[in-house]
Design a protein around this motif. Sequence first.
Motif, PDB file in Angstrom:
ATOM      1  N   THR A   1       0.804  -1.035  -0.090  1.00 36.13           N
ATOM      2  CA  THR A   1      -0.130  -0.022   0.049  1.00 36.13           C
ATOM      3  C   THR A   1       0.847   1.300   0.137  1.00 36.13           C
ATOM      4  OG1 THR A   1      -1.965  -1.157   1.243  1.00 36.13           O
ATOM      5  CG2 THR A   1      -1.900   1.216   1.169  1.00 36.13           C
ATOM      6  N   ILE A   2       0.521   2.016  -0.917  1.00 41.30           N
ATOM      7  CA  ILE A   2       1.068   3.499  -0.958  1.00 41.30           C
ATOM      8  C   ILE A   2       0.221   4.463  -0.210  1.00 41.30           C
ATOM      9  CG2 ILE A   2       2.381   5.292  -2.280  1.00 41.30           C
ATOM     10  CD1 ILE A   2       3.211   3.142  -3.811  1.00 41.30           C
ATOM     11  N   SER A   3       0.310   5.433   0.464  1.00 44.28           N
ATOM     12  CA  SER A   3      -0.599   6.288   1.229  1.00 44.28           C
ATOM     13  C   SER A   3      -0.292   7.682   1.182  1.00 44.28           C
ATOM     14  CB  SER A   3      -1.343   5.753   2.157  1.00 44.28           C
ATOM     15  OG  SER A   3      -0.299   5.496   3.469  1.00 44.28           O
ATOM     16  N   GLY A   4      -1.015   8.667   1.471  1.00 46.83           N
ATOM     17  CA  GLY A   4      -0.542  10.091   1.400  1.00 46.83           C
ATOM     18  C   GLY A   4      -1.601  10.625   2.341  1.00 46.83           C
ATOM     19  N   ALA A   5      -1.424  11.906   2.993  1.00 47.90           N
ATOM     20  CA  ALA A   5      -2.283  12.762   3.512  1.00 47.90           C
ATOM     21  C   ALA A   5      -1.735  14.068   3.574  1.00 47.90           C
ATOM     22  CB  ALA A   5      -2.498  12.295   5.008  1.00 47.90           C
ATOM     23  N   LEU A   6      -2.435  15.211   3.559  1.00 46.08           N
ATOM     24  CA  LEU A   6      -2.347  16.431   3.701  1.00 46.08           C
ATOM     25  C   LEU A   6      -3.237  17.155   4.636  1.00 46.08           C
ATOM     26  CD1 LEU A   6      -0.964  18.869   2.016  1.00 46.08           C
ATOM     27  CD2 LEU A   6      -2.882  19.124   0.652  1.00 46.08           C
ATOM     28  N   GLY A   7      -2.766  18.027   5.402  1.00 42.77           N
ATOM     29  CA  GLY A   7      -3.490  18.562   6.488  1.00 42.77           C
ATOM     30  C   GLY A   7      -2.941  19.933   6.824  1.00 42.77           C
ATOM     31  N   TYR A   8      -3.766  20.695   7.405  1.00 41.90           N
ATOM     32  CA  TYR A   8      -3.491  22.006   7.846  1.00 41.90           C
ATOM     33  C   TYR A   8      -4.340  22.224   9.277  1.00 41.90           C
ATOM     34  CZ  TYR A   8      -3.498  27.163   8.376  1.00 41.90           C
ATOM     35  OH  TYR A   8      -3.250  28.240   8.828  1.00 41.90           O
ATOM     36  N   GLY A   9      -3.540  22.757  10.144  1.00 38.27           N
ATOM     37  CA  GLY A   9      -3.935  23.278  11.408  1.00 38.27           C
ATOM     38  C   GLY A   9      -3.747  24.794  11.916  1.00 38.27           C
ATOM     39  N   THR A  10      -4.478  25.439  12.299  1.00 37.79           N
ATOM     40  CA  THR A  10      -4.059  26.852  12.738  1.00 37.79           C
ATOM     41  C   THR A  10      -3.033  26.662  13.994  1.00 37.79           C
ATOM     42  OG1 THR A  10      -6.199  27.655  12.491  1.00 37.79           O
ATOM     43  CG2 THR A  10      -5.063  29.040  13.853  1.00 37.79           C
ATOM     44  N   GLY A  11      -1.951  27.356  13.977  1.00 37.34           N
ATOM     45  CA  GLY A  11      -0.901  27.300  14.545  1.00 37.34           C
ATOM     46  C   GLY A  11       0.028  26.014  14.538  1.00 37.34           C
TER      47      GLY A  11
ATOM     48  N   TYR B   1       1.671  19.767  27.684  1.00 39.69           N
ATOM     49  CA  TYR B   1       1.278  21.114  26.754  1.00 39.69           C
ATOM     50  C   TYR B   1      -0.225  21.097  26.359  1.00 39.69           C
ATOM     51  CZ  TYR B   1       6.381  21.689  26.014  1.00 39.69           C
ATOM     52  OH  TYR B   1       7.745  21.671  26.144  1.00 39.69           O
ATOM     53  N   ALA B   2      -0.932  22.059  26.439  1.00 37.79           N
ATOM     54  CA  ALA B   2      -2.027  22.187  26.007  1.00 37.79           C
ATOM     55  C   ALA B   2      -2.436  23.058  24.926  1.00 37.79           C
ATOM     56  CB  ALA B   2      -3.034  22.454  27.335  1.00 37.79           C
ATOM     57  N   GLY B   3      -3.833  22.874  24.378  1.00 40.28           N
ATOM     58  CA  GLY B   3      -4.154  23.680  23.371  1.00 40.28           C
ATOM     59  C   GLY B   3      -4.241  23.178  21.991  1.00 40.28           C
ATOM     60  N   GLY B   4      -5.239  23.106  21.021  1.00 39.27           N
ATOM     61  CA  GLY B   4      -5.059  22.781  19.832  1.00 39.27           C
ATOM     62  C   GLY B   4      -6.627  21.913  19.745  1.00 39.27           C
ATOM     63  N   GLY B   5      -6.702  21.162  18.690  1.00 41.28           N
ATOM     64  CA  GLY B   5      -7.880  20.437  18.242  1.00 41.28           C
ATOM     65  C   GLY B   5      -8.060  19.299  19.205  1.00 41.28           C
ATOM     66  N   GLY B   6      -7.163  18.388  19.643  1.00 38.34           N
ATOM     67  CA  GLY B   6      -7.480  17.456  20.530  1.00 38.34           C
ATOM     68  C   GLY B   6      -7.347  17.921  22.016  1.00 38.34           C
ATOM     69  N   SER B   7      -7.219  19.182  22.395  1.00 38.66           N
ATOM     70  CA  SER B   7      -7.171  19.691  23.737  1.00 38.66           C
ATOM     71  C   SER B   7      -8.274  20.682  24.047  1.00 38.66           C
ATOM     72  CB  SER B   7      -5.563  20.273  23.844  1.00 38.66           C
ATOM     73  OG  SER B   7      -5.396  20.768  25.180  1.00 38.66           O
ATOM     74  N   VAL B   8      -7.934  22.026  23.979  1.00 43.73           N
ATOM     75  CA  VAL B   8      -8.581  23.058  24.290  1.00 43.73           C
ATOM     76  C   VAL B   8      -8.960  23.619  22.891  1.00 43.73           C
ATOM     77  CG1 VAL B   8      -9.328  25.058  25.699  1.00 43.73           C
ATOM     78  CG2 VAL B   8      -8.006  23.094  26.723  1.00 43.73           C
ATOM     79  N   ARG B   9      -9.922  23.464  22.287  1.00 47.56           N
ATOM     80  CA  ARG B   9     -10.382  24.304  20.991  1.00 47.56           C
ATOM     81  C   ARG B   9     -10.557  25.731  21.050  1.00 47.56           C
ATOM     82  NH1 ARG B   9     -14.724  19.810  19.626  1.00 47.56           N
ATOM     83  NH2 ARG B   9     -14.782  20.017  21.867  1.00 47.56           N
ATOM     84  N   GLY B  10     -10.109  26.452  20.059  1.00 44.20           N
ATOM     85  CA  GLY B  10      -9.972  28.034  20.241  1.00 44.20           C
ATOM     86  C   GLY B  10      -8.914  28.434  20.524  1.00 44.20           C
TER      87      GLY B  10
ATOM     88  N   GLY C   1      -4.454  27.986  19.873  1.00 44.00           N
ATOM     89  CA  GLY C   1      -3.370  27.216  18.917  1.00 44.00           C
ATOM     90  C   GLY C   1      -2.813  25.974  19.681  1.00 44.00           C
ATOM     91  N   TYR C   2      -2.133  25.269  19.049  1.00 41.12           N
ATOM     92  CA  TYR C   2      -1.414  24.174  19.325  1.00 41.12           C
ATOM     93  C   TYR C   2      -0.286  24.825  20.406  1.00 41.12           C
ATOM     94  CZ  TYR C   2       1.629  20.031  19.511  1.00 41.12           C
ATOM     95  OH  TYR C   2       2.087  18.917  19.732  1.00 41.12           O
ATOM     96  N   GLN C   3      -0.628  24.264  21.564  1.00 41.27           N
ATOM     97  CA  GLN C   3       0.472  24.702  22.914  1.00 41.27           C
ATOM     98  C   GLN C   3       0.631  25.736  23.358  1.00 41.27           C
ATOM     99  OE1 GLN C   3       4.605  23.171  21.535  1.00 41.27           O
ATOM    100  NE2 GLN C   3       4.222  20.973  21.954  1.00 41.27           N
TER     101      GLN C   3
ATOM    102  N   VAL D   1       9.489  34.571  29.140  1.00 39.12           N
ATOM    103  CA  VAL D   1       9.287  36.196  29.145  1.00 39.12           C
ATOM    104  C   VAL D   1       9.282  36.601  27.736  1.00 39.12           C
ATOM    105  CG1 VAL D   1      10.868  36.701  31.454  1.00 39.12           C
ATOM    106  CG2 VAL D   1      12.154  36.162  29.091  1.00 39.12           C
ATOM    107  N   ASN D   2       9.547  35.578  26.620  1.00 41.66           N
ATOM    108  CA  ASN D   2       9.609  35.800  25.482  1.00 41.66           C
ATOM    109  C   ASN D   2       8.202  35.579  24.856  1.00 41.66           C
ATOM    110  OD1 ASN D   2      12.238  36.663  25.013  1.00 41.66           O
ATOM    111  ND2 ASN D   2      12.892  34.535  25.028  1.00 41.66           N
ATOM    112  N   GLY D   3       7.038  34.867  25.749  1.00 43.08           N
ATOM    113  CA  GLY D   3       5.894  34.661  25.187  1.00 43.08           C
ATOM    114  C   GLY D   3       5.673  33.210  24.555  1.00 43.08           C
ATOM    115  N   ASP D   4       6.699  32.653  24.810  1.00 39.24           N
ATOM    116  CA  ASP D   4       6.660  31.091  24.220  1.00 39.24           C
ATOM    117  C   ASP D   4       6.131  30.036  25.312  1.00 39.24           C
ATOM    118  OD1 ASP D   4       7.554  31.865  21.541  1.00 39.24           O
ATOM    119  OD2 ASP D   4       9.677  31.714  22.230  1.00 39.24           O
ATOM    120  N   PRO D   5       5.580  29.222  24.964  1.00 35.28           N
ATOM    121  CA  PRO D   5       5.182  28.138  25.823  1.00 35.28           C
ATOM    122  C   PRO D   5       6.217  27.416  26.814  1.00 35.28           C
ATOM    123  CG  PRO D   5       4.174  27.955  23.799  1.00 35.28           C
ATOM    124  CD  PRO D   5       5.061  28.766  23.385  1.00 35.28           C
ATOM    125  N   ALA D   6       6.018  27.255  27.647  1.00 36.12           N
ATOM    126  CA  ALA D   6       7.125  26.732  28.638  1.00 36.12           C
ATOM    127  C   ALA D   6       6.780  25.263  29.097  1.00 36.12           C
ATOM    128  CB  ALA D   6       7.527  27.507  29.926  1.00 36.12           C
TER     129      ALA D   6
END
Length: 670
Positions: A349-359, A560-569, A571-573, A580-585
């Motif tokens: 079997t040869i398979s492929g997938a294309l996806g997009y998610g906010t963040g 980490y939390a946030g995203g389609g399988g976590s808290v929708r609304g 972005g991912y993580q 202090v730079n605003g990045d997830p820790a």
Amino acid sequence: MKAGRASLGAQSLAVIALFCAGARAEAQGTAPVAPETLPSSDAAGLDPTSDMAPLPDLGVEWPTTDDAGIVPSGDTPSKADKDAETGADAQAEQHYQIVIDGLDDAEGLSNETRAGLRLRFDSLSALKEGDGKGNIAQIDRRARQDEELLGELLRAAGFYEATVATRIERPAGGKLRVVLDSDPGTLYTLAAIDLPGIDAAGDRAPEVRKALGLKIGDPVDADRIAAGQAAVTAELGREGFVFAKVAEPELTVDHEAHNAALSMAIDPNGARKFGAIRLDGDRLFSAKHIGRIARFRPGQPYDSARIEDLRRALIQTGLVSAVTIKPVQTSDPDVVDVSVKLEPAPPRTISGALGYGTGEGYRVEASWQHRNLIKPEGGVTFRGVLGTQEQTLGAILRRNNYKARDRVLTGQVFLSHLDQNAYEARSVTIAAGMERQTNIIWQKKWTWFYGVEFVASKEDDTVKATGAPRSRQYLIGALPTGLTYDGSDDLLNPSKGYRLSGRISPELSLQGSAFGYVKAQVDGSYYQPVTDRVVMAGRVRLGSILGAGAERIAPTRRFYAGGGGSVRGFGYQKIGPLDVNGDPAGGRSLAEFSIESRVRFGDFGVVPFIDGGNLYAATLPTFDNLRYGAGLGVRYYTSFGPIRVDVGTPLNRRPGDSRVTVYVSLGQAF
């Protein structure tokens, strides 16, 4: 009953010829032509310019309407109307509708039987097949056929005295109405049920009799009797009577009492036990491997349900396109062997997938798989991912039905590069494990897994307090283990029940010096139907890391939390502590919940939802400062599961959070 005999005269043969010609003409959309009477002279002497001999009067007339606009099917028109036989009205295409009268008020005709009768009539009706149009002759002929059809269907439902008459109405300025007037009459019921020979089934006889599903007083319904015969045959097979014979049902009808006696002879032909498994034809699997898959062992009572289970399990491997399984009598009269013939399916079997998610950005995935490279059922998959935040290349070994039914041995090697807001990691992962799997065909109540994992990783992040960049190398060993209970009614689209799962992973990390910790997570979900169209669903997730501080633990191993399988609304993580730079820790503990209402309309549905959750630096979640997201989802329900599109927005967003997020995937969110 003795069939009477009758001879057909010349005129009758001519009528039959006209009927056949009419049938051919109807299929071609032309009017039937009566056969010409040829002179007895030789064909060579015919004069092609001479007049044709007059057509014989066969006594078959076209139907015509009376003054009330009604065409009584089968009435003979007057001599003055004979010209209509070839006139424009008879030949012109007419549009008609079909009406069945008398069924709604029939005494003893249940709603279920009535609906089934109408459905079967529609599938067999000549009028329905005519697509609501035709000339008068065609419509009349179809009406006669449907008159006979409806009568037969009513008699099959137990109305042995049913009568049906047909008429054609022409309302002023409207299309024709073909009306079938039905009078079902009295419903005949079962006065006696006899199964001669059933006593030979011994102590299994009551179960076989129960499988018939009929009792005194039930309607003499042909469908129910045929279903009962099939159920008796199946039950005999399940009780070990593999060579049992069930005779065709016989009915003795009493028209005066309006009832019938049913008799169906049974020859159990002795119960058998399972013997050995034999292979016939292509040896795709060994008999030993098929024995692992089968839910029966030699010496156990024969059960046809277990044979059907084996057939489905062999198809489920993906390596078999067709299975033939037959019982074979052995020299021991009480034992039958099981002959298995397999037709192989394409293994690659040869398979492929294309996806997009906010963040998360774009993601392209491709894989090549050989499902039987290492026999038996040793599937090897080479997989690659190219995405905005992930690049992965690896190989996976999956041995299905390893040593036992539904047990899977896995092994994998991966090279990966992850570039998240929280970290950038370049890793080599080697892992192996064993699991008990579930699938759509056999959804398991209990599943489990255990394994071992080794990771060598170089990870870049920042110091949370100062935001200073840093790069560290980790060697990590883990023993992940999990247990799941699934009490829901569907794997991809649950509507009732609940699920509960737990995962624990003792891990040893070497970064400067060795230290250990335990990562644990519990998930629960519940599904409650409110109406036929609405299902309420809820989910809770709790996680904790014990034994080490968040700053020491590798960024890839934190929560980490946030995203389609976590808290929708969000972005991912995008939920949890920030540097202090605003990045997830990341965090050492986690709390999440989701509530949604799944409203379905046929193949489509809408899902309003609200999610919440947060990460914490403490060992256990404190449930403070929960972040909330809400939105609306759309579902398209397919045969293999719903396709999900969710659009969410944060209710208490922080600076930098997106106002709208979109998620697309297969299956419900949880």
